[in-house]
Design a protein around this motif. Structure first.
Motif, PDB file in Angstrom:
ATOM      1  N   PHE A 244      -7.839  -4.560   1.673  1.00 32.75           N
ATOM      2  CA  PHE A 244      -7.430  -3.032   2.238  1.00 32.75           C
ATOM      3  C   PHE A 244      -6.605  -2.268   0.632  1.00 32.75           C
ATOM      4  O   PHE A 244      -6.709  -1.521  -0.032  1.00 32.75           O
ATOM      5  N   PHE A 245      -5.338  -3.285   0.638  1.00 30.69           N
ATOM      6  CA  PHE A 245      -4.118  -2.872  -0.653  1.00 30.69           C
ATOM      7  C   PHE A 245      -5.613  -2.829  -1.800  1.00 30.69           C
ATOM      8  O   PHE A 245      -4.568  -2.511  -2.723  1.00 30.69           O
ATOM      9  N   PHE A 246      -5.656  -4.008  -2.211  1.00 34.26           N
ATOM     10  CA  PHE A 246      -6.671  -4.140  -3.316  1.00 34.26           C
ATOM     11  C   PHE A 246      -7.853  -3.128  -3.918  1.00 34.26           C
ATOM     12  O   PHE A 246      -7.393  -3.126  -5.191  1.00 34.26           O
ATOM     13  N   SER A 247      -8.388  -2.870  -2.560  1.00 28.92           N
ATOM     14  CA  SER A 247      -9.339  -1.485  -3.086  1.00 28.92           C
ATOM     15  C   SER A 247      -8.791  -0.727  -3.132  1.00 28.92           C
ATOM     16  O   SER A 247      -8.999   0.275  -3.496  1.00 28.92           O
ATOM     17  N   ARG A 248      -7.929  -0.035  -2.304  1.00 29.85           N
ATOM     18  CA  ARG A 248      -7.248   0.893  -3.003  1.00 29.85           C
ATOM     19  C   ARG A 248      -6.569   0.740  -3.847  1.00 29.85           C
ATOM     20  O   ARG A 248      -6.708   2.013  -4.591  1.00 29.85           O
ATOM     21  N   LEU A 249      -6.274  -0.248  -4.628  1.00 33.88           N
ATOM     22  CA  LEU A 249      -5.837   0.030  -6.004  1.00 33.88           C
ATOM     23  C   LEU A 249      -6.255   0.496  -7.109  1.00 33.88           C
ATOM     24  O   LEU A 249      -5.965   0.360  -7.303  1.00 33.88           O
ATOM     25  N   ALA A 250      -7.925  -0.685  -6.301  1.00 35.40           N
ATOM     26  CA  ALA A 250      -9.284  -0.430  -7.437  1.00 35.40           C
ATOM     27  C   ALA A 250      -9.427   1.038  -7.554  1.00 35.40           C
ATOM     28  O   ALA A 250     -10.220   1.666  -8.163  1.00 35.40           O
ATOM     29  N   HIS A 251      -9.178   1.593  -6.312  1.00 37.54           N
ATOM     30  CA  HIS A 251      -9.911   3.002  -5.937  1.00 37.54           C
ATOM     31  C   HIS A 251      -9.220   4.137  -6.972  1.00 37.54           C
ATOM     32  O   HIS A 251      -9.720   4.865  -7.871  1.00 37.54           O
TER      33      HIS A 251
ATOM     34  N   THR B 138       0.825  -0.864   0.032  1.00 36.70           N
ATOM     35  CA  THR B 138       0.056   0.000   0.149  1.00 36.70           C
ATOM     36  C   THR B 138       0.669   1.448  -0.338  1.00 36.70           C
ATOM     37  O   THR B 138       0.558   2.914  -0.523  1.00 36.70           O
ATOM     38  N   ALA B 139       1.571   1.149   1.197  1.00 39.74           N
ATOM     39  CA  ALA B 139       3.015   2.137   1.330  1.00 39.74           C
ATOM     40  C   ALA B 139       3.736   3.114  -0.366  1.00 39.74           C
ATOM     41  O   ALA B 139       3.494   3.850  -0.959  1.00 39.74           O
ATOM     42  N   GLY B 140       4.034   1.267  -0.996  1.00 41.25           N
ATOM     43  CA  GLY B 140       4.678   1.644  -2.747  1.00 41.25           C
ATOM     44  C   GLY B 140       3.665   2.168  -3.043  1.00 41.25           C
ATOM     45  O   GLY B 140       3.872   2.870  -4.085  1.00 41.25           O
ATOM     46  N   LEU B 141       2.263   1.810  -3.714  1.00 42.94           N
ATOM     47  CA  LEU B 141       1.227   2.278  -4.691  1.00 42.94           C
ATOM     48  C   LEU B 141       0.921   3.815  -4.351  1.00 42.94           C
ATOM     49  O   LEU B 141       0.863   4.115  -5.136  1.00 42.94           O
ATOM     50  N   THR B 142       1.041   4.429  -3.212  1.00 47.09           N
ATOM     51  CA  THR B 142       0.522   5.416  -3.022  1.00 47.09           C
ATOM     52  C   THR B 142       1.970   5.844  -3.461  1.00 47.09           C
ATOM     53  O   THR B 142       2.046   7.544  -4.002  1.00 47.09           O
TER      54      THR B 142
ATOM     55  N   THR C 210     -16.788   4.911  -5.303  1.00 51.21           N
ATOM     56  CA  THR C 210     -17.116   4.988  -3.937  1.00 51.21           C
ATOM     57  C   THR C 210     -17.227   3.819  -3.224  1.00 51.21           C
ATOM     58  O   THR C 210     -17.337   3.621  -1.642  1.00 51.21           O
ATOM     59  N   ILE C 211     -17.681   2.070  -3.958  1.00 50.42           N
ATOM     60  CA  ILE C 211     -17.814   0.760  -3.384  1.00 50.42           C
ATOM     61  C   ILE C 211     -15.398  -0.020  -3.026  1.00 50.42           C
ATOM     62  O   ILE C 211     -15.488   0.498  -1.627  1.00 50.42           O
ATOM     63  N   ALA C 212     -15.317   1.156  -3.712  1.00 46.59           N
ATOM     64  CA  ALA C 212     -13.604   1.120  -3.684  1.00 46.59           C
ATOM     65  C   ALA C 212     -13.190   1.510  -2.417  1.00 46.59           C
ATOM     66  O   ALA C 212     -12.084   0.972  -1.476  1.00 46.59           O
ATOM     67  N   PHE C 213     -13.904   3.086  -2.121  1.00 40.31           N
ATOM     68  CA  PHE C 213     -13.950   3.959  -1.428  1.00 40.31           C
ATOM     69  C   PHE C 213     -14.384   2.636   0.383  1.00 40.31           C
ATOM     70  O   PHE C 213     -13.530   2.676   1.093  1.00 40.31           O
ATOM     71  N   ALA C 214     -14.924   2.808   0.170  1.00 42.93           N
ATOM     72  CA  ALA C 214     -16.270   1.960   1.271  1.00 42.93           C
ATOM     73  C   ALA C 214     -15.615   0.839   1.819  1.00 42.93           C
ATOM     74  O   ALA C 214     -15.372   0.232   2.915  1.00 42.93           O
ATOM     75  N   VAL C 215     -15.192  -0.111   0.772  1.00 36.31           N
ATOM     76  CA  VAL C 215     -14.472  -1.185   0.758  1.00 36.31           C
ATOM     77  C   VAL C 215     -12.715  -1.098   2.015  1.00 36.31           C
ATOM     78  O   VAL C 215     -13.169  -1.469   3.007  1.00 36.31           O
ATOM     79  N   GLY C 216     -12.473  -0.380   1.165  1.00 38.82           N
ATOM     80  CA  GLY C 216     -11.272   0.340   1.996  1.00 38.82           C
ATOM     81  C   GLY C 216     -11.481   0.716   3.497  1.00 38.82           C
ATOM     82  O   GLY C 216     -10.599   0.515   4.717  1.00 38.82           O
TER      83      GLY C 216
END
Length: 135
Positions: free
Chosen positions: A94-101, A14-18, A114-120
Motif C-alpha cells: 500500500f505504501f509503495f503504491s501510494r508513493l508511486a501514485h 504513509t502518514a509521513g508521505l501524505t 490508475t494501476i497504482a491507485f488500483a493496487v492501493g
C-alpha cells in the motif's frame, strides 16, 4: 499496548508521505505568486500555472482520502491481533503504491496512475476482508 510492527511502520511512512506532499506545490505557489502573497492568503481555489503542481494538489488530496481508509484498517489488524506476513506485505505494498501514485500523478502518466491507485485500493480491500473474516 500495541507492539511495533511492519503494519505500523508502513502506516507511519504513509502518514509521513501524505504529510509532506504539499511542500513542492506550495514552493511552486510561492514562486508563482511571491512568498508574501502565497503565505498571506493561500487562495486554495487559485489554480497553479504549472500543470504538475495542479496534478500534485490532486495527488495530495487523493492521498489524504486514502489514508483515512488505510489507517483504521491497519490499526484494526493490530488490535484484533491478526497481523501476519500477508497483512505486513499488504501494508508495505500500500505504501509503495501510494508513493508511486503521487509521483506518477504529478508527472501526468494516466494509465500507470490508475494501476497504482488500483493496487492501493486492492490492499485496502484485502485488509478489510481479513478483518471481517476475523470478527
Amino acid at each position: 499496548m500495541i507492539q511495533s510492527s511492519t503494519e505500523l511502520f508502513y502506516l507511519s511512512l504513509t502518514a509521513g508521505l501524505t504529510g509532506i506532499l504539499w511542500l513542492p506545490y506550495i514552493v511552486n505557489r510561492m514562486l508563482e505568486m511571491g512568498a508574501w502573497r502565497a503565505l498571506y492568503n493561500p487562495q486554495p481555489d487559485l489554480t497553479p500555472r504549472a500543470k504538475w503542481a495542479e496534478r500534485m494538489i490532486n495527488a495530495h488530496r487523493n492521498a489524504i482520502e486514502n489514508l483515512t481508509v488505510f489507517a483504521p484498517l491497519s490499526i484494526i489488524v493490530l488490535l484484533l491481533d491478526i497481523s501476519s506476513e500477508l497483512t505486513a506485505t499488504v501494508c508495505a505494498l500500500f505504501f509503495f503504491s501510494r508513493l508511486a501514485h503521487a509521483i506518477i500523478y504529478t508527472f501526468g502518466i494516466p494509465i500507470l496512475r490508475t494501476i497504482a491507485f488500483a493496487v492501493g485500493f486492492s490492499c485496502q480491500a484485502i485488509l478489510f476482508y481479513l478483518i471481517i473474516a476475523a470478527i
